[in-house]
Scaffold this active site. Structure first.
Site, PDB file in Angstrom:
ATOM      1  N   LYS A  94     -10.508   7.606   3.048  1.00  0.00           N
ATOM      2  CA  LYS A  94      -9.555   7.641   4.167  1.00  0.00           C
ATOM      3  C   LYS A  94     -10.294   7.763   5.491  1.00  0.00           C
ATOM      4  O   LYS A  94     -11.369   8.328   5.564  1.00  0.00           O
ATOM      5  CB  LYS A  94      -8.644   8.879   4.054  1.00  0.00           C
ATOM      6  CG  LYS A  94      -7.632   8.829   2.967  1.00  0.00           C
ATOM      7  CD  LYS A  94      -6.547   7.801   3.214  1.00  0.00           C
ATOM      8  CE  LYS A  94      -5.548   8.240   4.283  1.00  0.00           C
ATOM      9  NZ  LYS A  94      -4.400   7.306   4.354  1.00  0.00           N
ATOM     10  N   HIS A 110       6.452  -3.239   3.171  1.00  0.00           N
ATOM     11  CA  HIS A 110       4.978  -3.188   3.265  1.00  0.00           C
ATOM     12  C   HIS A 110       4.381  -1.880   2.739  1.00  0.00           C
ATOM     13  O   HIS A 110       3.179  -1.805   2.555  1.00  0.00           O
ATOM     14  CB  HIS A 110       4.542  -3.408   4.703  1.00  0.00           C
ATOM     15  CG  HIS A 110       4.498  -2.167   5.553  1.00  0.00           C
ATOM     16  ND1 HIS A 110       5.587  -1.357   5.735  1.00  0.00           N
ATOM     17  CD2 HIS A 110       3.490  -1.602   6.246  1.00  0.00           C
ATOM     18  CE1 HIS A 110       5.238  -0.343   6.520  1.00  0.00           C
ATOM     19  NE2 HIS A 110       3.986  -0.459   6.844  1.00  0.00           N
ATOM     20  N   GLY A 119       0.842  -1.188   0.000  1.00  0.00           N
ATOM     21  CA  GLY A 119       0.000   0.000   0.000  1.00  0.00           C
ATOM     22  C   GLY A 119       0.878   1.239   0.000  1.00  0.00           C
ATOM     23  O   GLY A 119       1.694   1.425   0.892  1.00  0.00           O
ATOM     24  N   SER A 156       0.326   2.323  -5.482  1.00  0.00           N
ATOM     25  CA  SER A 156       0.504   1.100  -4.717  1.00  0.00           C
ATOM     26  C   SER A 156       1.072   0.061  -5.667  1.00  0.00           C
ATOM     27  O   SER A 156       1.121   0.276  -6.876  1.00  0.00           O
ATOM     28  CB  SER A 156      -0.833   0.644  -4.125  1.00  0.00           C
ATOM     29  OG  SER A 156      -1.303   1.594  -3.187  1.00  0.00           O
ATOM     30  N   MET A 163      -1.404   7.942   0.055  1.00  0.00           N
ATOM     31  CA  MET A 163      -2.569   8.469  -0.616  1.00  0.00           C
ATOM     32  C   MET A 163      -2.150   9.312  -1.839  1.00  0.00           C
ATOM     33  O   MET A 163      -1.315  10.203  -1.708  1.00  0.00           O
ATOM     34  CB  MET A 163      -3.306   9.344   0.386  1.00  0.00           C
ATOM     35  CG  MET A 163      -4.495  10.075  -0.132  1.00  0.00           C
ATOM     36  SD  MET A 163      -5.262  10.963   1.230  1.00  0.00           S
ATOM     37  CE  MET A 163      -4.011  12.191   1.585  1.00  0.00           C
TER      38      MET A 163
END
EC number: 6.5.1.-
Length: 476
Positions: free
Chosen positions: A475, A399, A373, A380, A376
């Site tokens: 979010k 990660h 991930g 990704s 924002m």
DNA sequence: ATGTTC
């Protein structure tokens, strides 16, 4: 980070040799720039981890490592129960079994773009997000116990999602060895109304498009094609995991001297795996893993419900679901001998290579999807487990992007509405109940995820398969 | 990460 303490043992591998109380060396996977930009605390923290009883091979930090509570975020450490090895609540973290799942759809980016604002609005209505958000599901004590024992399998039996989803979840969506009866009433009460909620901080739900492929064969095996729409969910075990973390950090710190453990840092609170406390923590941590599996499974169901209202026969097939805050019992070869180890991955993803036991048949030849991930509004990634990762870092990879600055600093540099407009100009719709949360999560507050995954690939931790660009971001 | 300090 001061590079003077390191021996460069590979193009992307740096080692702090064993000294003082260290029982093994400490290693960081990074290029020179990523390493230089890391906080000195990361080095100090992996040196401390290397001092813990029963640790084997090395204390590792991934390319996205940053300063965490006790262990760095992006830390990997394995312990042998027969050598006095420990389990550490700080080595798992507060957000137990936080993880990422990715759904592949039969839609194109243009299908999303045609309804983007309305779809974003409806997703934000259907997915409770933000600190303390509540879902529409209320569980009584018996249902909570069943959920904590059954994980995503429980959720599917309740009508959330499909049986076919389970094969695509780590542990088939149900972590064995969970002990719901040992979970405190306080932890259970905190979670009673939080099933099917996203949480806050870096958790998100995104509709993304496949922007670029890096490995066509692996992408085919994963069902990914250029310009396809996909849905990524990043969240964890919410209030329950946090409460368990809080309780066991305290209890392990108090009990450490009685177990003959001299903690280099109180935040590394731990207990021998074979002790009553260690076993009790493992049981409740596994219950929290099931809570996270069930939570993400319910979110999948909610997203499918929204997509069904917008598209005829939309499919959201689960590619994979993998945690990056866990301690798992696994077998690994150490100096050619297979040993039973308890592997802590905190902000690090399990990354099984091709033909690893436990992978579904459809993924076996390619290796485990490693879901990264990003921050924002950036990107990704989907990576594939690389056989070389077993020897390099006990089959582990990075990660995410990793923060480049604190939330406090970010909130001073950006505003929520400013970031929202900037992302809107890039075609990204952001929905959040918290303006401050958006400012704290501004893309500029993170390292370059592209560089992190490139280094992960060059270091042999995982192979790049696909880059995903966000279109809609929900979010907390 | 977090009923953002039981």
């Amino acid at each position: 980070m001061d590079l003077g303490q390191f021996d460069r043992i590979g193009p992307y591998q740096w080692q702090i040799p064993q000294s003082g109380g260290m029982r093994v060396p400490a290693q960081i996977f990074a290029d020179e720039t990523l390493l230089r930009d890391m906080d000195d605390k990361v080095g100090e923290q992996i040196r401390n981890v290397a001092c813990l009883p029963g640790i084997v091979t090395a204390a590792y930090a991934m390319p996205d490592a940053h300063w965490g509570y006790g262990f760095p975020i992006g830390g990997v450490a394995a312990f042998d129960p027969e050598q006095g090895g420990v389990v550490s609540a700080g080595g798992v973290g507060f957000d137990i079994s936080c993880g990422v799942r990715l759904h592949v759809t039969n839609l194109a980016a243009a299908d999303i773009r045609a309804v983007q604002d309305k779809l974003a609005h409806e997703l934000s209505r259907a997915i409770p997000a933000g600190m303390g958000s509540r879902g529409s599901i209320r569980l009584n004590d018996a249902e909570m116990a069943d959920m904590l024992a059954g994980g995503a399998a429980w959720a599917v039996a309740q009508g959330y999602g499909r049986t076919a989803d389970l094969a695509r979840i780590e542990e088939q969506g149900k972590m064995a060895g969970a002990t719901p009866e040992a979970v405190s009433a306080k932890a259970i009460n905190r979670q009673r109304e939080e099933m099917g909620t996203l949480g806050s901080g870096n958790h998100y739900l995104e509709v993304q498009r496949v922007d670029q492929l890096f490995d066509d064969a692996a992408a085919r095996a994963y069902g990914l094609a250029p310009d396809q729409a996909v849905v990524m969910i990043h969240c964890g075990s919410r209030g329950l995991g946090h409460q368990i973390g809080t309780e066991y950090l305290r209890e392990m710190a108090i009990a450490a001297p009685g177990h003959g453990i001299d903690l280099p840092d109180r935040e590394l609170a731990c207990a021998p795996i074979t002790s009553e406390l260690g076993q009790r923590y493992l049981g409740v941590m596994r219950a929290a893993i099931n809570c996270a599996f069930a939570n993400r499974q319910i979110l999948t169901h909610l997203v499918r419900g929204v997509f069904d209202r917008f598209f005829d026969a939309a499919t959201l097939d689960l590619l994979y679901d993998v945690s990056h805050n866990t301690c798992k019992e696994e077998r690994h070869a150490v100096d050619g001998v297979s040993r039973r180890l308890f592997v802590h991955r905190k902000g690090a993803t399990r990354a099984y290579g091709p033909n690893a036991a436990g992978l579904p048949e459809a993924l076996s030849a390619t290796g485990q999807p490693v879901l990264i991930g990003g921050s924002m509004g950036t990107e990704s990634w989907v990576l594939a487990g690389d056989a070389r990762s077993e020897a390099a870092a006990l089959s582990s990879a990075c990660h995410g992007a990793g923060r480049a600055m604190s939330r406090h600093q970010a909130a001073k540099l950006w505003t929520g509405s400013g970031v929202t407009s900037e992302l809107a100009a890039l075609g990204i719709t952001v929905k959040s109940p918290s303006k401050r949360g958006i400012a704290e999560e501004a893309p500029g507050a993170y390292k370059s995820v592209a560089r992190v995954v490139e280094v992960a690939e060059q270091a042999g931790l995982a192979r790049r398969v696909a880059r995903l660009k966000p279109m809609i971001c929900i979010k907390g």
